[in-house]
Motif scaffolding. Sequence first.
Motif, PDB file in Angstrom:
ATOM      1  N   GLN A  13       0.830  -1.213   0.000  1.00  0.00           N
ATOM      2  CA  GLN A  13       0.000   0.000   0.000  1.00  0.00           C
ATOM      3  C   GLN A  13       0.863   1.261   0.000  1.00  0.00           C
ATOM      4  OE1 GLN A  13      -0.218  -2.462   2.157  1.00  0.00           O
ATOM      5  NE2 GLN A  13      -2.219  -3.427   1.940  1.00  0.00           N
ATOM      6  N   HIS A  14       1.591   1.458  -1.098  1.00  0.00           N
ATOM      7  CA  HIS A  14       2.499   2.600  -1.174  1.00  0.00           C
ATOM      8  C   HIS A  14       1.750   3.928  -1.193  1.00  0.00           C
ATOM      9  CE1 HIS A  14       5.653  -0.223  -3.261  1.00  0.00           C
ATOM     10  NE2 HIS A  14       5.247  -0.668  -2.081  1.00  0.00           N
ATOM     11  N   VAL A  15       0.635   3.973  -1.935  1.00  0.00           N
ATOM     12  CA  VAL A  15      -0.134   5.216  -2.057  1.00  0.00           C
ATOM     13  C   VAL A  15      -0.672   5.648  -0.696  1.00  0.00           C
ATOM     14  CG1 VAL A  15      -2.172   6.298  -3.069  1.00  0.00           C
ATOM     15  CG2 VAL A  15      -0.762   4.748  -4.449  1.00  0.00           C
ATOM     16  N   LEU A  16      -1.150   4.703   0.084  1.00  0.00           N
ATOM     17  CA  LEU A  16      -1.672   5.016   1.417  1.00  0.00           C
ATOM     18  C   LEU A  16      -0.567   5.587   2.293  1.00  0.00           C
ATOM     19  CD1 LEU A  16      -3.797   4.958   3.645  1.00  0.00           C
ATOM     20  CD2 LEU A  16      -3.201   2.546   4.050  1.00  0.00           C
ATOM     21  N   PHE A  17       0.597   4.967   2.256  1.00  0.00           N
ATOM     22  CA  PHE A  17       1.708   5.443   3.080  1.00  0.00           C
ATOM     23  C   PHE A  17       2.118   6.858   2.692  1.00  0.00           C
ATOM     24  CE2 PHE A  17       6.310   6.120   3.403  1.00  0.00           C
ATOM     25  CZ  PHE A  17       6.448   6.096   4.784  1.00  0.00           C
ATOM     26  N   TYR A  18       2.273   7.115   1.389  1.00  0.00           N
ATOM     27  CA  TYR A  18       2.720   8.438   0.963  1.00  0.00           C
ATOM     28  C   TYR A  18       1.643   9.498   1.200  1.00  0.00           C
ATOM     29  CZ  TYR A  18       7.032   6.649  -1.008  1.00  0.00           C
ATOM     30  OH  TYR A  18       8.280   6.080  -1.154  1.00  0.00           O
ATOM     31  N   SER A  19       0.385   9.112   1.178  1.00  0.00           N
ATOM     32  CA  SER A  19      -0.683  10.053   1.516  1.00  0.00           C
ATOM     33  C   SER A  19      -0.595  10.443   2.987  1.00  0.00           C
ATOM     34  CB  SER A  19      -2.051   9.428   1.217  1.00  0.00           C
ATOM     35  OG  SER A  19      -2.189   9.136  -0.153  1.00  0.00           O
ATOM     36  N   MET A  20      -0.359   9.444   3.831  1.00  0.00           N
ATOM     37  CA  MET A  20      -0.188   9.716   5.258  1.00  0.00           C
ATOM     38  C   MET A  20       1.055  10.577   5.503  1.00  0.00           C
ATOM     39  SD  MET A  20      -1.083   5.869   6.639  1.00  0.00           S
ATOM     40  CE  MET A  20      -0.452   6.174   8.286  1.00  0.00           C
ATOM     41  N   ALA A  21       2.115  10.289   4.758  1.00  0.00           N
ATOM     42  CA  ALA A  21       3.357  11.055   4.916  1.00  0.00           C
ATOM     43  C   ALA A  21       3.169  12.505   4.489  1.00  0.00           C
ATOM     44  CB  ALA A  21       4.472  10.404   4.093  1.00  0.00           C
ATOM     45  N   ALA A  22       2.411  12.721   3.419  1.00  0.00           N
ATOM     46  CA  ALA A  22       2.161  14.081   2.948  1.00  0.00           C
ATOM     47  C   ALA A  22       1.362  14.872   3.977  1.00  0.00           C
ATOM     48  CB  ALA A  22       1.427  14.046   1.614  1.00  0.00           C
ATOM     49  N   LEU A  23       0.356  14.227   4.568  1.00  0.00           N
ATOM     50  CA  LEU A  23      -0.458  14.889   5.584  1.00  0.00           C
ATOM     51  C   LEU A  23       0.381  15.228   6.816  1.00  0.00           C
ATOM     52  CD1 LEU A  23      -3.182  15.819   6.698  1.00  0.00           C
ATOM     53  CD2 LEU A  23      -3.594  13.461   7.461  1.00  0.00           C
ATOM     54  N   ALA A  24       1.206  14.281   7.272  1.00  0.00           N
ATOM     55  CA  ALA A  24       2.056  14.521   8.437  1.00  0.00           C
ATOM     56  C   ALA A  24       3.047  15.642   8.163  1.00  0.00           C
ATOM     57  CB  ALA A  24       2.797  13.237   8.812  1.00  0.00           C
ATOM     58  N   SER A  25       3.605  15.687   6.963  1.00  0.00           N
ATOM     59  CA  SER A  25       4.564  16.733   6.597  1.00  0.00           C
ATOM     60  C   SER A  25       3.899  18.099   6.565  1.00  0.00           C
ATOM     61  CB  SER A  25       5.189  16.428   5.228  1.00  0.00           C
ATOM     62  OG  SER A  25       5.880  15.193   5.248  1.00  0.00           O
ATOM     63  N   ALA A  26       2.657  18.150   6.062  1.00  0.00           N
ATOM     64  CA  ALA A  26       1.926  19.418   6.005  1.00  0.00           C
ATOM     65  C   ALA A  26       1.662  19.948   7.413  1.00  0.00           C
ATOM     66  CB  ALA A  26       0.612  19.231   5.246  1.00  0.00           C
ATOM     67  N   VAL A  27       1.277  19.059   8.321  1.00  0.00           N
ATOM     68  CA  VAL A  27       1.034  19.468   9.711  1.00  0.00           C
ATOM     69  C   VAL A  27       2.337  19.931  10.354  1.00  0.00           C
ATOM     70  CG1 VAL A  27       0.286  18.674  11.984  1.00  0.00           C
ATOM     71  CG2 VAL A  27      -0.938  17.911   9.941  1.00  0.00           C
ATOM     72  N   PHE A  28       3.435  19.244  10.044  1.00  0.00           N
ATOM     73  CA  PHE A  28       4.761  19.607  10.569  1.00  0.00           C
ATOM     74  C   PHE A  28       5.143  21.021  10.138  1.00  0.00           C
ATOM     75  CE2 PHE A  28       9.358  19.849   9.858  1.00  0.00           C
ATOM     76  CZ  PHE A  28       9.850  19.521  11.120  1.00  0.00           C
ATOM     77  N   VAL A  29       5.010  21.310   8.846  1.00  0.00           N
ATOM     78  CA  VAL A  29       5.365  22.635   8.324  1.00  0.00           C
ATOM     79  C   VAL A  29       4.468  23.704   8.938  1.00  0.00           C
ATOM     80  CG1 VAL A  29       5.438  24.082   6.258  1.00  0.00           C
ATOM     81  CG2 VAL A  29       6.303  21.732   6.169  1.00  0.00           C
ATOM     82  N   TYR A  30       3.160  23.417   9.025  1.00  0.00           N
ATOM     83  CA  TYR A  30       2.226  24.365   9.636  1.00  0.00           C
ATOM     84  C   TYR A  30       2.630  24.667  11.079  1.00  0.00           C
ATOM     85  CZ  TYR A  30      -1.891  25.933  12.199  1.00  0.00           C
ATOM     86  OH  TYR A  30      -2.741  26.615  13.029  1.00  0.00           O
ATOM     87  N   GLY A  31       3.025  23.628  11.822  1.00  0.00           N
ATOM     88  CA  GLY A  31       3.414  23.817  13.215  1.00  0.00           C
ATOM     89  C   GLY A  31       4.654  24.673  13.354  1.00  0.00           C
TER      90      GLY A  31
END
Length: 291
Positions: A13-31
């Motif tokens: 499930q590569h797409v699922l993992f990279y979707s989760m990674a993109a969301l986590a990265s966006a929250v990281f940058v926002y923080g």
Amino acid sequence: MLPFREVFFNVDQHVLFYSMAALASAVFVYGLVRRWRLWSAGWREARDGGLDIGLVLRRVLLNTSFFRRDPLGGVTHMLIMWGFVLLFIGTVLSTLDHWIVSFLEGDLYLVYAFVLDMAGVALMAGVVLAYLRRYVLKRGSMHTVERDHVVLALLFFLALSGFLVEGFRLDAVTLPWAEPSPVGMWIAAVSDRSVSAALNAHQTWWWIHATGSLFLVAYFPFSKFVHVFAASVNLTLEGMRSTSFLTLEEREALKSDFSFRHLVMMDACTQCDRCTSVCPSHAAGEPLSPR
């Protein structure tokens, strides 16, 4: 065959993992942006220049200030910091190897695998020492809050789950080379499952480890982990001569009670009690705690 490691071994499930990674990265940058805006709300101190790069590097990379009067605290911080840093670098190198150019193979991979194993051991040992120091040796003298437990427990769990992923992978496959991962090899030997059972356990723990790691990424700028950035900025500012004394007229004209560095220092503080332990008034028995 040259030694190497398949990045997405047993995971589809590569797409699922990279979707989760993109969301986590966006929250990281926002923080981080949110935190920087908070710091920037403070008034700016006058700087006379003269950045002492050597001082900054010694304090950031070697933690020299931690070892003064508190060797155990210095060792603990070194183990946690460098264990975490090396594991992070290992993740970055694995990503580059997977997406840019394949280079983690042969002797380089063997060194890479061994260093990451030792980094995981160092991180777990550092967390154990942190618990021992904070909740046993200095029980009652160090300021602790619930998020301290979360930070330490999360680091320990991520290191442990990473070892379990490695161990179940090594239990499921037979490699034509000697894997230089003593902890993973030990877990594989203790597990000794059938191939299908080892593959199922590997996949389960891979997702647990991946989810926990991405949670750490998103949680980083909102937690005590933010002191990693704040302490670096604070030490950089400390290496520059500054003048923070203001005239009464200048002080009354300010819209903020704290300077940029004051706000950075608040996030850099980890409530480790070192300020109190080195305070002359406190050592003399006065009812004073800088903390």
